[in-house]
Design a protein around this motif. Structure first.
Motif, mmCIF file in Angstrom:
data_model
loop_
_atom_site.group_PDB
_atom_site.id
_atom_site.type_symbol
_atom_site.label_atom_id
_atom_site.label_comp_id
_atom_site.label_asym_id
_atom_site.label_seq_id
_atom_site.Cartn_x
_atom_site.Cartn_y
_atom_site.Cartn_z
ATOM 1 N N TYR A 186 0.775 -1.353 -0.038
ATOM 2 C CA TYR A 186 0.007 -0.095 0.003
ATOM 3 C C TYR A 186 0.893 1.102 -0.053
ATOM 4 O O TYR A 186 1.765 1.281 0.577
ATOM 5 N N VAL A 188 0.511 5.086 1.226
ATOM 6 C CA VAL A 188 0.064 6.037 2.101
ATOM 7 C C VAL A 188 0.142 7.528 1.515
ATOM 8 O O VAL A 188 1.453 7.715 1.455
ATOM 9 N N TRP A 197 -6.241 12.379 2.500
ATOM 10 C CA TRP A 197 -5.372 11.394 2.617
ATOM 11 C C TRP A 197 -6.081 10.183 2.384
ATOM 12 O O TRP A 197 -7.142 9.725 2.438
ATOM 13 N N THR A 199 -5.222 5.450 1.021
ATOM 14 C CA THR A 199 -4.139 4.514 0.689
ATOM 15 C C THR A 199 -4.514 3.951 -0.630
ATOM 16 O O THR A 199 -5.732 3.866 -1.094
ATOM 17 N N ILE A 225 0.260 4.205 11.407
ATOM 18 C CA ILE A 225 0.076 4.179 10.087
ATOM 19 C C ILE A 225 -0.803 2.711 9.798
ATOM 20 O O ILE A 225 -1.542 2.983 9.031
ATOM 21 N N VAL A 229 -4.265 2.476 7.412
ATOM 22 C CA VAL A 229 -4.270 1.512 6.261
ATOM 23 C C VAL A 229 -5.452 0.644 6.579
ATOM 24 O O VAL A 229 -6.261 0.150 5.635
ATOM 25 N N GLN A 232 -9.008 2.070 5.849
ATOM 26 C CA GLN A 232 -9.436 2.516 4.621
ATOM 27 C C GLN A 232 -10.428 1.593 3.857
ATOM 28 O O GLN A 232 -10.123 0.386 3.933
#
Length: 339
Positions: A186, A188, A197, A199, A225, A229, A232
Motif C-alpha cells: 500500500y 499512504v 489522505w 491508501t 500508520i 491503512v 480504509q
C-alpha cells in the motif's frame, strides 16, 4: 592479530556514528598512530572512513560508491539466512535474486555456522487460505519509495475495486510511506485533488509519472500508520484476482470489520451497525468460513453461488449437532434453507 584488530575497529565504527582517535586507541589498546594505519587498511578494503582533524576531530564510517565486504556476527549471519529463506514472494522477479543471495551467504559461512543454519532449513508451502497477494513490480516500489523520500509529487492512474481492468482515475498524490500488510503493498499518500489522505494498492497503480514538483511536509491523519491503512474501505483485492468473489451485509460495525478483516477484503459502512464487505477466496465455502468468524448475522447480496454455499455449510453443520433428549435425530444430508 592485525586482521582481528581491523575487524574489531570496523565493528566499533559500525556501532557508533563518530569516534575520536584517542577513543578508538583506548578501546583497541593501541596507539593513535596504529589506529591511523588500521583506518588506512579499511579504506584499502573499500570502507569509506572519513576523518576530521583538529580538537573536534573524529572518524566516521560513511556511505561509499560501491558495496564493501560486510562484517556481521554469528547471530546476524543466521538471521540473514533465515530471513532470505522466509522472504515474501509478493514482488515480481525477486525469487531468483533471493535464492542467489541466500547461496552467497551460505558459501561464506564458517563450518560451525553452516551446520547451525542447516538445522534451520525452511521449506515454504503455499496455503490457499492465506489468500496469496498479487505481485507488484520492483521498479514501481523503487520509484514510489524514492518519490516519498524526496517529497516529489507523482501522477498515476488508479483502478478502484469496482472498476474493470484497464480503467482508472488519474491521481495527483504526495507519497508518504509504503506499507506491507498480509503481503499486499500500500502507498499512504495525500491526494491533492481530493484534498484528503488515502491508501492505494500498488497492484492497482498504473502509468506512474514523476512531476518534478516538490511538496512540503504534511501531518499524517493518524500516528498509527497500520491503523490508518486498515481503516480504509477500498483496500481489498479486485474481483478478477480470485475465482470466488462475494458481497454480504454484516450486522457488525465498520470499525470492527476494519480491524479484523484481511487485507484482501474491502468494506463500506451502511450505517452504525451494518457493514457491506466484499472479498474473494479460493472457494465459496472458504468465504463462508471467514464470514462465520465474526460471529454475527449476515445477509448474502451475491452472487447466487455464495448463497448456495451458505445453505450447504449450514446443512452440514446442522447435521453434526447431536439431538437433545426426546428429539428425533437430524437427517444426514444437507438441509437447504429457503431463499
Amino acid at each position: 592479530m592485525i586482521a582481528d584488530r581491523t575487524l574489531e575497529l570496523l565493528g566499533l565504527l559500525q556501532a557508533q556514528k563518530e569516534w575520536t582517535g584517542d577513543g578508538l586507541a583506548q578501546r583497541l589498546g593501541v596507539s593513535p598512530r596504529t589506529v591511523r594505519r588500521d583506518i588506512s587498511r579499511l579504506r584499502e578494503l573499500g570502507y569509506p572512513v572519513t576523518a576530521r582533524k583538529g580538537p573536534s576531530g573524529f572518524y566516521r564510517l560513511s556511505r561509499g560508491a560501491r558495496l564493501p565486504p560486510l562484517m556481521v556476527d554469528d547471530e546476524q549471519a543466521v538471521a540473514i539466512a533465515l530471513a532470505l529463506q522466509t522472504a515474501p514472494a509478493s514482488v515480481t522477479g525477486m525469487g531468483d535474486a533471493t535464492k542467489r543471495a541466500l547461496n552467497s551467504v551460505k558459501e561464506l559461512l564458517p563450518s560451525h555456522l553452516a551446520r547451525r543454519l542447516a538445522a534451520f532449513s525452511v521449506e515454504q508451502i503455499e496455503n490457499a487460505w492465506e489468500l496469496a497477494p498479487p505481485q507488484v513490480d520492483p521498479a514501481l516500489l523503487a520509484r514510489l519509495s524514492a518519490a516519498a523520500q524526496q517529497r516529489e509529487l507523482v501522477r498515476f492512474a488508479y483502478r478502484s475495486i469496482d472498476r474493470d481492468p484497464g480503467e482508472g482515475d488519474e491521481v495527483l498524490a504526495e507519497p508518504h510511506r509504503l506499507v506491507v500488510w498480509s503481503g499486499r503493498w500500500y502507498l499512504v499518500a495525500y491526494d491533492q485533488r481530493a484534498d484528503s489522505w488515502h491508501t492505494y494498492r500498488l497492484d492497482r497503480i498504473g502509468q506512474l509519472a514523476a512531476t518534478a514538483w516538490r511538496f512540503g511536509r504534511r501531518e499524517v491523519p493518524e500516528e498509527d500508520i497500520a491503523g490508518f491503512v486498515r481503516s480504509q474501505p477500498d483496500r481489498g483485492d479486485t474481483a478478477d484476482t480470485w475465482p470466488c468473489w462475494g458481497t454480504v451485509l454484516m450486522e457488525c460495525p465498520a470499525t470492527l470489520v476494519a480491524r479484523w478483516a484481511p487485507g484482501a477484503a474491502s468494506f463500506e459502512a451502511v450505517d452504525e451497525r451494518i457493514t457491506r464487505i466484499r472479498m474473494g477466496a479460493w472457494s465459496w465455502p472458504a468465504l463462508i468460513g471467514f464470514l462465520v468468524t465474526f460471529d454475527c448475522r449476515f445477509t448474502v447480496e451475491g452472487p447466487p453461488e455464495l448463497a448456495e454455499a451458505a445453505r450447504r455449510v449450514i446443512g452440514r453443520l446442522d447435521a453434526t449437532i447431536p439431538p437433545t433428549a426426546g428429539q428425533a435425530p437430524k437427517p444426514a444430508g444437507p438441509v437447504r434453507a429457503g431463499t
